[in-house]
Design a protein around this motif. Structure first.
Motif, mmCIF file in Angstrom:
data_model
loop_
_atom_site.group_PDB
_atom_site.id
_atom_site.type_symbol
_atom_site.label_atom_id
_atom_site.label_comp_id
_atom_site.label_asym_id
_atom_site.label_seq_id
_atom_site.Cartn_x
_atom_site.Cartn_y
_atom_site.Cartn_z
ATOM 1 N N SER A 162 0.808 -1.222 0.000
ATOM 2 C CA SER A 162 0.000 0.000 0.000
ATOM 3 C C SER A 162 0.841 1.272 0.000
ATOM 4 N N SER A 163 2.063 1.183 0.486
ATOM 5 C CA SER A 163 2.860 2.404 0.554
ATOM 6 C C SER A 163 3.342 2.835 -0.835
ATOM 7 N N SER A 164 3.337 1.920 -1.813
ATOM 8 C CA SER A 164 3.666 2.333 -3.183
ATOM 9 C C SER A 164 2.632 1.755 -4.142
ATOM 10 N N PRO A 165 1.491 2.438 -4.233
ATOM 11 C CA PRO A 165 0.414 1.945 -5.098
ATOM 12 C C PRO A 165 0.832 1.889 -6.567
ATOM 13 N N SER A 166 0.229 0.957 -7.325
ATOM 14 C CA SER A 166 0.514 0.851 -8.760
ATOM 15 C C SER A 166 -0.033 2.055 -9.500
ATOM 16 N N ASN A 167 0.633 2.413 -10.581
ATOM 17 C CA ASN A 167 0.221 3.546 -11.409
ATOM 18 C C ASN A 167 -0.524 3.037 -12.641
ATOM 19 N N VAL A 168 -1.777 3.468 -12.790
ATOM 20 C CA VAL A 168 -2.608 3.016 -13.894
ATOM 21 C C VAL A 168 -2.578 4.074 -14.992
ATOM 22 N N MET A 220 -13.909 5.134 -18.891
ATOM 23 C CA MET A 220 -14.173 4.254 -17.753
ATOM 24 C C MET A 220 -12.903 3.871 -16.985
ATOM 25 N N TYR A 221 -11.754 3.763 -17.706
ATOM 26 C CA TYR A 221 -10.507 3.382 -17.022
ATOM 27 C C TYR A 221 -10.198 4.346 -15.874
ATOM 28 N N LYS A 222 -10.313 5.618 -16.204
ATOM 29 C CA LYS A 222 -10.016 6.654 -15.217
ATOM 30 C C LYS A 222 -11.106 6.715 -14.144
ATOM 31 N N GLU A 223 -12.367 6.694 -14.592
ATOM 32 C CA GLU A 223 -13.492 6.811 -13.656
ATOM 33 C C GLU A 223 -13.468 5.714 -12.597
ATOM 34 N N GLN A 224 -13.307 4.466 -13.057
ATOM 35 C CA GLN A 224 -13.305 3.345 -12.117
ATOM 36 C C GLN A 224 -12.147 3.452 -11.131
ATOM 37 N N THR A 225 -10.960 3.679 -11.671
ATOM 38 C CA THR A 225 -9.772 3.687 -10.826
ATOM 39 C C THR A 225 -9.871 4.775 -9.764
ATOM 40 N N MET A 226 -10.414 5.929 -10.149
ATOM 41 C CA MET A 226 -10.569 7.006 -9.182
ATOM 42 C C MET A 226 -11.723 6.719 -8.220
ATOM 43 N N PHE A 227 -12.816 6.195 -8.745
ATOM 44 C CA PHE A 227 -14.021 5.966 -7.943
ATOM 45 C C PHE A 227 -13.751 4.996 -6.791
ATOM 46 N N PHE A 228 -13.047 3.890 -7.099
ATOM 47 C CA PHE A 228 -12.874 2.873 -6.065
ATOM 48 C C PHE A 228 -11.797 3.254 -5.053
ATOM 49 N N ASN A 229 -11.034 4.292 -5.379
ATOM 50 C CA ASN A 229 -10.177 4.956 -4.403
ATOM 51 C C ASN A 229 -9.381 3.971 -3.549
ATOM 52 N N SER A 230 -8.717 3.030 -4.222
ATOM 53 C CA SER A 230 -8.005 1.978 -3.505
ATOM 54 C C SER A 230 -6.631 2.434 -3.052
ATOM 55 N N GLU A 231 -6.143 1.813 -1.991
ATOM 56 C CA GLU A 231 -4.787 2.080 -1.540
ATOM 57 C C GLU A 231 -3.766 1.380 -2.423
ATOM 58 N N SER A 232 -4.256 0.429 -3.276
ATOM 59 C CA SER A 232 -3.332 -0.405 -4.048
ATOM 60 C C SER A 232 -2.983 0.171 -5.417
ATOM 61 N N PHE A 233 -3.787 1.113 -5.915
ATOM 62 C CA PHE A 233 -3.498 1.670 -7.242
ATOM 63 C C PHE A 233 -4.056 3.082 -7.354
ATOM 64 N N MET A 239 -12.186 -5.467 3.542
ATOM 65 C CA MET A 239 -10.737 -5.617 3.502
ATOM 66 C C MET A 239 -10.228 -5.801 2.069
ATOM 67 N N PHE A 240 -10.976 -6.582 1.281
ATOM 68 C CA PHE A 240 -10.545 -6.904 -0.078
ATOM 69 C C PHE A 240 -10.416 -5.645 -0.937
ATOM 70 N N PHE A 241 -11.408 -4.762 -0.852
ATOM 71 C CA PHE A 241 -11.393 -3.606 -1.749
ATOM 72 C C PHE A 241 -10.423 -2.517 -1.279
ATOM 73 N N ASN A 242 -9.940 -2.650 -0.068
ATOM 74 C CA ASN A 242 -8.783 -1.887 0.409
ATOM 75 C C ASN A 242 -8.874 -0.399 0.066
ATOM 76 N N SER A 243 -10.025 0.177 0.401
ATOM 77 C CA SER A 243 -10.258 1.567 0.012
ATOM 78 C C SER A 243 -9.620 2.543 0.996
ATOM 79 N N GLU A 244 -9.320 3.725 0.501
ATOM 80 C CA GLU A 244 -8.824 4.776 1.383
ATOM 81 C C GLU A 244 -9.962 5.398 2.192
ATOM 82 N N SER A 245 -11.221 5.106 1.789
ATOM 83 C CA SER A 245 -12.366 5.779 2.402
ATOM 84 C C SER A 245 -12.946 5.029 3.601
ATOM 85 N N SER A 268 -23.325 1.653 -11.289
ATOM 86 C CA SER A 268 -23.061 2.053 -12.668
ATOM 87 C C SER A 268 -21.571 1.959 -13.010
ATOM 88 N N VAL A 269 -20.722 2.453 -12.128
ATOM 89 C CA VAL A 269 -19.277 2.422 -12.392
ATOM 90 C C VAL A 269 -18.743 0.980 -12.305
#
Lengths: 458, 458
Positions: A184-190, A199-212, B205-211, B312-313
């Motif tokens: 988590s300290s170095s998330p992947s860059n999409v 959709m690539y950008k929308e999804q990645t931003m929407f799910f706001n993961s620590e992993s990417f 835990m799986f979705f590992n969100s920042e939120s 939707s996303v």
């Protein structure tokens, strides 16, 4: 006289008996031939479906069994720009909506193949979470997917893993998850290459993961030499949405190949794709966007297991009724080695491109993307691509908002900025219904005629 | 003699003509009554579905149109512990699998209502992403969901927003997302009360969100007074999975009410639930777990919009074929004001609980949860709950791994630790097929008999 009467009685009796026999045969054999005598519990639903399908909506709308109801009867749902109880009334000043990628252009094919593509689902069909092999994916369906790829020659499936998703949409994010850093300290860059599917950008931003995290354009990333020792995941859309280009990886690291449009109707198939992670969708193959179904073809077992986990944790797999319907559709798709489906779809797209090109050839104000012929292994012929979208450029320097220019001409497209490109570009969808396409062409013709008219008066 | 012959001819002719008329009527009217004469494109699929449904698997298996195929013919898929080409062979030492919450106990109801619950989907059905009203949710289906809640009296839907999801599974995470903090530096804390459904923790835990982040048990959180000024999201499962308790919020902050089991077959309906965010699923209502479909009922518009955005996303909505099938099933569910479905399902569950209670009443080694009678508004009668699961406790101090104890007795349950509880507890599923339940009861009887046998010899 008595003898005559007796003969008459005898003759009439013979004829009557003959009719009896004929009627009995008809009842028995006629029933058998049409499988009439076999049906019981399915007849009610079948009759209901056929009754609704027979409702006339003037070719500009459709009635559905789950549709709008008025006084107990399903009513016509009219296509854009049409109205009235039978959808016969065209709204005169209506704008041509070429915004969405709704692939309704294939609807006529499925109406022509009505008997083979219909599916009957019993009330007790597949109530369990799982199939008999304890998976949530139909093995039969997987077999047909492989068969289709092998017929078309657009992807290697031998020795690969397949995972189903809720459309390719769900698989895009599942793939990012599967390829992303576990640290988590170095998330992947999409990243993706402009212009790219939003959709690539929308999804990645929407799910706001620590992993990417979404990092934007591959080209600016590459020119800054940021790839050294950085963990990147690159979306490669080939053919590309919006411009139809056959793209390749720019960064050369972990890639997700989005092959939604990699079918003979949109592009010549030059050879089978053989990448680590490829994503396909039913939507742009058979035109069934409403049936949310896609699949990923994956080389690495560990990546496959992560994608499968994602699908399972997200929603415990794909509806069994959806899988059954997709199976039915793919059985039709592989008929005649795929020729009926892909000839229909290719001819439709080629016809639209021919007519579209004619319009744009008369314009200096608007241009569309260049197309280059390639050899299609499937059709065994060199052909021009016929992409799902026209990528329109407004050529006049002052017209830097092409979407607004088109909208003034009653044409609704999707602006370039949606694809992280300039608004000088607009995407027009060519895969909607015939009505939609005809209206689009009419509006384009009007716009180009105006241009030539003003040139003439200059 | 001649006169007799003449009479005979005349009489025979009359009879023959009468038969002619009858046969003609049969051909015409018989055809109409059975809608035989109406069917065309749907007949092939209907005949195929009925042919497969007619394959006999001895009541211990089922053949499916999308199932395993041998020499071109669909074959029986046998239930657990049964084998052979017609599933007639019981494997003698087979363990009773009561692990999963597969709600197949309702299958016989749907076989009894075959004609009303079958659905025919044409090849061109709903190819678009959207319905005529530009949404991705069927308005008709939403109406039936509201109608059912109103009949059962288990939830207020008037003035509420409804969102469909891929099972309740997808909605659980969508709800966490919608209620979570928008400030990444202080993620929301997600909690539930032990014992709780493992998916809450797994997803978060799986979705590992920042939120948001999973913080475990509400009770330990509360006793430490951690709620002051903390952003919490609490899962309240009522009736609870695994123990069937009607739970209430412990922390009193933002809550997600998981009402998967809040139906008359599992619990008396004491009144309509009226919480801010309630989640239901088809799986535990009609038994169609394979059809991934759930819905959320939401008071706040902002929360509703966030949940809808998530769906939707994530995957652009729910398959149209799934929505059509669910509509068909709910139309049957509301027939007779819901009485046929819920009487069938309640009787089934009550019968199972009666027999199960008898077994456990003979045991001191094992106990199950207490049940308390409540007034059910739907049945207008005071009744005992009949939960989907038995929550078994191993009473002997040394038997602290109850799952292992049961497994030694050839019973497979789901261990307490899966629900963040002690392994002294195990969940046994009571909603699987009749075969599964009978075998479970047999194995439980054997285990309790062993206990009483050893007591006798003491």
């Amino acid at each position: 006289m008595g003898k005559m009467k007796k003969y008459c009685y005898g003759f009439c009796l013979l004829i009557s008996i003959a009719i009896n026999i004929l009627l009995s045969i008809n009842l028995y054999v006629g029933g058998e031939n049409n499988q009439r005598s076999l049906l019981s519990w399915s007849e009610k639903a079948a009759a209901e479906a056929e009754e609704v399908a027979a409702i006339s909506c003037s070719g500009h709308g459709r009635a559905y069994v789950d549709g709008l109801v008025f006084e107990g009867q399903p009513v016509c749902e009219c296509y854009d720009c049409y109205g009235g109880s039978d959808c016969s009334e065209l709204s005169p000043g209506c704008a041509a909506d070429a915004e969405s990628g709704d692939p309704v252009f294939l609807e006529p094919f499925w109406m022509q193949h009505a008997a083979d593509s219909a599916v009957v689902i019993s009330g007790w069909h597949r109530m369990s979470y799982r199939y008999a092999d304890y998976t949530t994916m139909s093995k039969e369906l997987e077999n047909y997917i492989c068969k289709l790829h092998s017929l078309v020659g657009n992807a290697i499936t031998e020795g690969r893993y397949i995972v189903f998703g809720i459309g390719s949409t769900q698989l895009l994010n599942a793939a990012v998850y599967a390829l992303s850093s576990e640290n988590s300290s170095s998330p992947s860059n999409v990243l993706a290459s402009i212009p790219f599917y939003p959709m690539y950008k929308e999804q990645t931003m929407f799910f706001n993961s620590e992993s990417f995290q979404f990092e934007g354009d591959t080209n600016s990333w590459q020119s800054n030499n940021w790839t050294n020792n950085m963990d990147v995941i690159e979306f490669v859309t080939s053919p590309n949405n919006p411009d139809g280009e056959l793209k390749k990886s720019v960064l050369g690291g972990k890639t997700i190949y989005d092959h939604a449009y990699f079918w003979p109707h949109f592009t010549p198939i030059t050879g089978p794709s053989d990448h680590d992670l490829m994503i396909f969708t039913l939507s742009k193959l058979t035109g069934h966007a409403g049936t949310r179904f896609g699949w990923a073809i994956i080389k690495d077992k560990d990546v496959y297991e992560k994608v499968a986990s994602y699908i399972s944790v997200a929603d415990l797999g794909i509806s069994k009724d959806t899988q059954l319907r997709v199976l039915k559709l793919l059985k039709v798709a592989v008929e005649g080695d795929g020729k009926p489906l892909f000839e229909f779809s290719y001819n439709k797209m080629r016809d639209r491109w021919d007519r579209l090109s004619t319009v744009f050839s008369k314009s200096t104000r608007f241009s569309i993307q260049q197309r280059h012929p390639l050899h299609c292994n499937f059709f065994n012929e060199t052909r021009l691509p016929s992409p799902a979208y026209a990528w329109v450029k407004c050529e006049l320097e002052e017209e830097d908002d092409c979407g607004a220019v088109l909208e003034a001409g009653k044409i609704i497209g999707r602006s370039g900025s949606r694809f992280s490109a300039k608004d000088r570009y607009t995407r027009l969808s060519l895969i909607k219904s015939q009505d939609d396409f005809e209206l689009l062409l009419q509006r384009l013709n009007e716009l180009v005629a105006l241009e030539n008219g003003s040139i003439d008066t200059m």
